[in-house]
Scaffold this motif. Structure first.
Motif, mmCIF file in Angstrom:
data_model
loop_
_atom_site.group_PDB
_atom_site.id
_atom_site.type_symbol
_atom_site.label_atom_id
_atom_site.label_comp_id
_atom_site.label_asym_id
_atom_site.label_seq_id
_atom_site.Cartn_x
_atom_site.Cartn_y
_atom_site.Cartn_z
ATOM 1 N N SER A 112 -47.489 65.401 -19.001
ATOM 2 C CA SER A 112 -46.795 66.682 -19.097
ATOM 3 C C SER A 112 -45.658 66.560 -20.114
ATOM 4 N N TYR A 113 -45.166 67.697 -20.563
ATOM 5 C CA TYR A 113 -44.078 67.706 -21.540
ATOM 6 C C TYR A 113 -42.890 66.901 -21.037
ATOM 7 N N TYR A 114 -42.507 67.127 -19.782
ATOM 8 C CA TYR A 114 -41.326 66.444 -19.273
ATOM 9 C C TYR A 114 -41.594 64.994 -18.892
ATOM 10 N N ASP A 115 -42.843 64.584 -18.707
ATOM 11 C CA ASP A 115 -43.139 63.151 -18.607
ATOM 12 C C ASP A 115 -42.830 62.487 -19.953
ATOM 13 N N HIS A 116 -43.231 63.144 -21.030
ATOM 14 C CA HIS A 116 -42.894 62.636 -22.367
ATOM 15 C C HIS A 116 -41.379 62.634 -22.561
ATOM 16 N N TRP A 117 -40.731 63.702 -22.108
ATOM 17 C CA TRP A 117 -39.274 63.810 -22.234
ATOM 18 C C TRP A 117 -38.615 62.619 -21.540
ATOM 19 N N LEU A 118 -39.031 62.336 -20.307
ATOM 20 C CA LEU A 118 -38.465 61.214 -19.552
ATOM 21 C C LEU A 118 -38.719 59.894 -20.271
ATOM 22 N N ASN A 119 -39.924 59.696 -20.773
ATOM 23 C CA ASN A 119 -40.225 58.462 -21.511
ATOM 24 C C ASN A 119 -39.330 58.320 -22.743
ATOM 25 N N ALA A 120 -39.117 59.418 -23.458
ATOM 26 C CA ALA A 120 -38.255 59.379 -24.638
ATOM 27 C C ALA A 120 -36.808 59.083 -24.240
ATOM 28 N N PHE A 121 -36.345 59.686 -23.155
ATOM 29 C CA PHE A 121 -34.983 59.454 -22.674
ATOM 30 C C PHE A 121 -34.811 57.976 -22.303
ATOM 31 N N GLU A 122 -35.779 57.423 -21.592
ATOM 32 C CA GLU A 122 -35.703 56.013 -21.216
ATOM 33 C C GLU A 122 -35.754 55.111 -22.454
ATOM 34 N N THR A 123 -36.538 55.487 -23.445
ATOM 35 C CA THR A 123 -36.602 54.716 -24.690
ATOM 36 C C THR A 123 -35.233 54.653 -25.346
ATOM 37 N N LEU A 124 -34.560 55.800 -25.426
ATOM 38 C CA LEU A 124 -33.237 55.820 -26.057
ATOM 39 C C LEU A 124 -32.205 55.076 -25.221
ATOM 40 N N LEU A 125 -32.266 55.201 -23.903
ATOM 41 C CA LEU A 125 -31.318 54.471 -23.057
ATOM 42 C C LEU A 125 -31.475 52.966 -23.250
ATOM 43 N N THR A 126 -32.714 52.520 -23.402
ATOM 44 C CA THR A 126 -32.971 51.101 -23.636
ATOM 45 C C THR A 126 -32.527 50.699 -25.037
ATOM 46 N N ARG A 127 -32.901 51.489 -26.023
ATOM 47 C CA ARG A 127 -32.557 51.186 -27.416
ATOM 48 C C ARG A 127 -31.040 51.133 -27.620
ATOM 49 N N LYS A 128 -30.322 52.012 -26.932
ATOM 50 C CA LYS A 128 -28.865 52.080 -27.071
ATOM 51 C C LYS A 128 -28.148 51.137 -26.096
ATOM 52 N N GLU A 129 -28.932 50.354 -25.348
ATOM 53 C CA GLU A 129 -28.418 49.357 -24.405
ATOM 54 C C GLU A 129 -27.540 49.972 -23.313
ATOM 55 N N VAL A 130 -27.887 51.183 -22.901
ATOM 56 C CA VAL A 130 -27.241 51.827 -21.765
ATOM 57 C C VAL A 130 -27.866 51.290 -20.479
ATOM 58 N N ALA A 131 -29.153 51.018 -20.535
ATOM 59 C CA ALA A 131 -29.903 50.445 -19.408
ATOM 60 C C ALA A 131 -30.985 49.560 -19.996
ATOM 61 N N ASP A 132 -31.440 48.598 -19.199
ATOM 62 C CA ASP A 132 -32.556 47.797 -19.702
ATOM 63 C C ASP A 132 -33.835 48.215 -18.987
ATOM 64 N N ALA A 133 -34.934 47.797 -19.552
ATOM 65 C CA ALA A 133 -36.237 48.233 -19.048
ATOM 66 C C ALA A 133 -36.439 47.865 -17.586
ATOM 67 N N SER A 134 -35.949 46.713 -17.162
ATOM 68 C CA SER A 134 -36.133 46.310 -15.766
ATOM 69 C C SER A 134 -35.327 47.205 -14.815
ATOM 70 N N GLN A 135 -34.140 47.629 -15.232
ATOM 71 C CA GLN A 135 -33.363 48.566 -14.406
ATOM 72 C C GLN A 135 -34.112 49.886 -14.250
ATOM 73 N N LEU A 136 -34.628 50.388 -15.342
ATOM 74 C CA LEU A 136 -35.336 51.663 -15.306
ATOM 75 C C LEU A 136 -36.610 51.546 -14.474
ATOM 76 N N GLN A 137 -37.324 50.430 -14.601
ATOM 77 C CA GLN A 137 -38.526 50.227 -13.798
ATOM 78 C C GLN A 137 -38.168 50.137 -12.318
ATOM 79 N N GLY A 138 -37.077 49.486 -11.994
ATOM 80 C CA GLY A 138 -36.628 49.400 -10.611
ATOM 81 C C GLY A 138 -36.330 50.764 -10.015
#
Length: 117
Positions: free
Chosen positions: A69-95
């Protein structure tokens, strides 16, 4: 709702007849609001957001057959930027994703999902 001009230029943003965003579930509105807050706080620029979301949306045409869905993509993009900007790491988001999934599966239909169920 009046959206800032950069938000209105977001790729494929579903809008209603009054120009407001359209959501089909409460979590979509929440991730939309969190994205705007992160942008307004200077975590990323809107051009960075639009580029990241555009790349995520393009994945539906990559031949993998998985349509999100559009907002599934939106969430994935948001998580990508949070990881790229070191606001959160992938393991935190997966948790967090795992905790919400567990809570959703243990919540009776029609009841609010509470993290920690």
């Amino acid at each position: 709702m009046t959206l800032p001009d950069p938000v209105l230029s977001t790729p494929k943003l579903p809008l209603d007849q009054d120009g407001g965003p359209v959501f089909t579930a409460p979590w979509e509105a929440k991730v939309f609001a969190m994205t705007l807050q992160a942008y307004e706080s200077g975590v990323f620029t809107w051009p960075e957001w639009a580029e990241t979301l555009g790349a995520e949306l393009a994945k539906d045409r990559d031949g993998s057959g998985e349509m999100l869905s559009y907002y599934d993509h939106w969430l994935n993009a948001f998580e990508t930027l949070l990881t790229r900007k070191e606001v959160a790491d992938a393991s935190q988001l997966q948790g967090l994703r795992d905790a919400w999934d567990k809570a959703a599966k243990s919540t009776p239909h029609g009841q609010p999902i509470v993290l920690g169920n």
